[in-house]
Design a protein around this motif. Structure first.
Motif, short mmCIF file in Angstrom:
data_model
loop_
_atom_site.label_atom_id
_atom_site.label_comp_id
_atom_site.label_asym_id
_atom_site.label_seq_id
_atom_site.Cartn_x
_atom_site.Cartn_y
_atom_site.Cartn_z
N GLU A 64 1.96 8.45 3.15
CA GLU A 64 1.34 9.30 4.17
C GLU A 64 2.07 9.18 5.51
N LEU A 65 2.73 8.06 5.71
CA LEU A 65 3.51 7.86 6.94
C LEU A 65 4.95 8.33 6.77
N GLU A 109 10.62 -0.12 1.24
CA GLU A 109 12.02 -0.49 1.42
C GLU A 109 12.56 0.01 2.76
N GLU A 110 12.05 1.16 3.23
CA GLU A 110 12.61 1.80 4.42
C GLU A 110 11.79 1.57 5.69
N ALA A 111 10.56 1.12 5.55
CA ALA A 111 9.66 1.00 6.70
C ALA A 111 10.14 -0.06 7.69
N GLU A 112 9.82 0.16 8.95
CA GLU A 112 10.05 -0.88 9.95
C GLU A 112 9.20 -2.10 9.60
N HIS A 113 9.61 -3.25 10.12
CA HIS A 113 8.97 -4.50 9.70
C HIS A 113 7.47 -4.50 9.97
N HIS A 114 7.05 -4.00 11.14
CA HIS A 114 5.63 -4.07 11.46
C HIS A 114 4.81 -3.14 10.57
N ILE A 115 5.40 -2.02 10.15
CA ILE A 115 4.71 -1.12 9.22
C ILE A 115 4.64 -1.77 7.84
N SER A 161 6.84 -14.84 6.41
CA SER A 161 6.58 -13.50 6.95
C SER A 161 7.83 -12.63 6.95
N GLY A 162 9.01 -13.24 7.01
CA GLY A 162 10.24 -12.46 6.98
C GLY A 162 10.62 -11.95 5.61
N ASP A 163 9.88 -12.40 4.59
CA ASP A 163 10.23 -12.04 3.21
C ASP A 163 9.34 -10.94 2.63
N ILE A 164 8.48 -10.33 3.43
CA ILE A 164 7.47 -9.44 2.85
C ILE A 164 8.05 -8.18 2.24
N ARG A 165 9.31 -7.84 2.58
CA ARG A 165 9.95 -6.68 1.95
C ARG A 165 10.92 -7.07 0.84
N SER A 166 10.90 -8.34 0.48
CA SER A 166 11.79 -8.80 -0.58
C SER A 166 11.44 -8.12 -1.90
N PRO A 167 12.41 -7.47 -2.57
CA PRO A 167 12.12 -6.82 -3.85
C PRO A 167 11.53 -7.75 -4.89
N ALA A 227 0.86 -1.18 0.00
CA ALA A 227 0.00 0.00 0.00
C ALA A 227 0.90 1.24 0.00
N ARG A 228 1.41 1.57 -1.18
CA ARG A 228 2.43 2.63 -1.28
C ARG A 228 1.88 4.00 -0.88
#
Length: 417
Positions: free
Chosen positions: A76-77, A82-88, A388-394, A70-71
């Motif tokens: 808005e945050l 790429e830069e967000a903390e994991h929970h975000i 769940s650890g891969d959700i920010r994988s490009p 949800a870019r």
């Protein structure tokens, strides 16, 4: 003869489906947090449920997954995926819009003073991962229901939590006749939040121009919420003149039943006693988070998850009820285990809209052939597994975005790209 039929609009499970455990009070979501999800299997299971409903003679529609990540919400945050903390990042990658029962609250035309079918998109403000869904949902609703017979409303102001049709029921002799609309709200949930605010329910009733004499507000029981019934549809579901509910679903069960019996000639309560099916069994099996429907053959049918068949107390109750020639005449078991592991059963996956199918944008309606095309897209583009650890994988993000584009192309819904 009325042209109004009930259409079940199912949310297609998105390619980012994962188990991040984001939903406080949803015991299955918490229990499976960190497990490896299977988005492809989840989406195909959902299609098979739709196919089974079409086989029963029901009208079937779909809503598409929302853009993930949800870019816009992340922007808005002040951050990016790429830069967000994991929970975000986890909140931005959630596929929770698949649970279309939370998309909106629907009042069919026969209930409204202006004769129009009203839909109010849910604000879902209680949980961060759901709170950013409503703009995407509203865009789909305004496309699907753009014709003159509908009014689509924006969300109730977010001070008051609204979680949509999961806390709303309708009792009526037939879909084309005026009904009694029942809004179920929470007051306290013990250790968990009560997600539906009474002021949100009252606002929707006013916006939908409902007759106050044919509108009922009922409090959900604290015991039910504390046991994991984060929405009313985990412990109660209605269809036609029947309310199918657990004994401990409502704070004042006797008052609600008396009011419905007074207002609705022919009203029937099918109640499951706690002594026969303990609340914990009802919630773990999602007996009430089933689709209670009336196919064209007239045999009221419960479309229940396979977990109901596998839970001894629930299976015994089902067999006893069927043998008694009770209101529910048939039970069809469906495998939606991937959704169930995140706390959503067959009823969570669909939004019921009673209207003339001809008035709906046909791109949102499906038949067997269209389901085949959707299955091909899902088989070819949906990730097989997501940790769940891969959700920010490009690479995962690229696959998720490409998968959604492929789905929109097949449905011709380029406006939602």
């Amino acid at each position: 003869m009325s042209t109004i039929r009930e259409i079940n609009f199912d949310g297609i499970v998105g390619p980012s489906h994962n188990y991040a455990g984001l939903s406080l009070g949803n015991l299955a979501s918490s229990r499976n947090a960190g497990e490896v999800s299977r988005p492809r299997a989840a989406a195909l299971q959902g299609l098979e449920k739709m196919r089974a409903n079409i086989g029963l003679g029901l009208v079937q529609g779909v809503f598409v997954p929302q853009p993930r990540p949800a870019r816009a919400w992340l922007s808005e945050l002040g951050t990016t995926i790429e830069e967000a903390e994991h929970h975000i990042a986890a909140n931005a990658m959630s596929a929770s819009s698949m649970w279309a029962a939370n998309a909106a609250t629907v009042s069919p035309g026969p209930d409204a003073a202006d004769g129009r079918c009203h839909l109010t998109v849910a604000n879902l403000k209680t949980m961060p991962h759901r709170s950013h869904e409503w703009p995407g949902t509203l865009a789909q609703l305004r496309l699907a229901f753009a014709s003159d017979g509908f009014t689509v409303h924006g969300p109730v102001p977010p001070a008051f939590g609204d979680e949509g049709a999961a806390n709303h029921m309708r009792i009526t002799p037939s879909h084309g006749e005026p009904g009694i609309e029942v809004f179920v709200y929470g007051v306290s949930g013990g250790p968990f939040p009560a997600r539906q605010h009474i002021e949100a329910s009252k606002a929707i009733a006013r916006l939908h121009r409902l007759d106050p004499d044919r509108t009922v507000f009922a409090a959900q029981s604290e015991d039910a919420i504390a046991a994991g019934a984060f929405h009313n549809d985990v412990v109660a579901v209605a269809n036609g003149l029947v309310l199918f509910a657990h004994e401990k679903a409502f704070a004042d069960r006797d008052a609600l039943v008396a009011e419905l019996a007074e207002k609705v000639p022919g009203f029937e309560l099918v109640e499951v006693p706690d002594a026969e099916v303990p609340l914990k069994d009802a919630i773990r099996s999602y007996l009430f988070n089933a689709q209670l429907v009336t196919p064209p053959d007239g045999a009221m049918t419960l479309v229940a998850p396979t977990e109901c068949r596998d839970t001894p107390s629930v299976k015994v109750w089902i067999d006893r009820h069927l043998a008694s020639n009770g209101a529910i005449r048939r039970v069809e078991f469906v495998d939606v285990r991937q959704s169930m592991a995140n706390g959503g059963g067959p009823a969570c996956l669909r939004l019921r809209v009673a209207c003339d199918p001809a008035a709906v944008d046909p791109r949102f309606l499906v038949d067997e052939a269209k389901l085949d095309r959707l299955a091909d897209v899902i088989a070819g583009h949906w990730p097989e597994e997501v940790a769940s650890g891969d959700i920010r994988s490009p690479s995962l993000i690229a696959d998720v975005e490409q998968a959604r584009r492929a789905l929109l192309d097949v449905l011709g819904l380029v406006e939602l790209a």
